[in-house]
Write a protein that holds these residues in place. Sequence first.
Motif: not given
Length: 125
Positions: A63-75
């Motif tokens: 259906k589409s392209v979605g982005e994965l966002y970093a929920p928190l800062a880290g490594t």
Amino acid sequence: MTDLSALKYTDEHEWLAVDGTTATVGITDYAADKLGDVVFVELPAVGTEITAGSVVGEIESTKSVGELYAPLAGTVVEVNDAVVDDPSLVNAEPFEGGWLIKLTIADGAADELLDRDAYTALTEG
């Protein structure tokens, strides 16, 4: 089966299972359903330093392209190669085999995220 009430959630439809300073991250069943059949997943490399809110990956569906966002800062300490090889795991097992990345985070960093009740209210509202 994962205890969904023990997870933390973001308003970008990600879930986190936090164990000390390690967080396993995936997208929720709600997000997987809205995306449709996932056909491609791109994840960051192990060792990548990420900033909360930044785009760290891509999830492509029929259906589409979605982005994965970093929920928190880290490594990034681990990526789920099984999902890269078989993206349908995101739909079939969003809270189990369909996890995406593992991060090291600051202790207590996930405390500000949504609990299951708040996330459910967000998706029903």
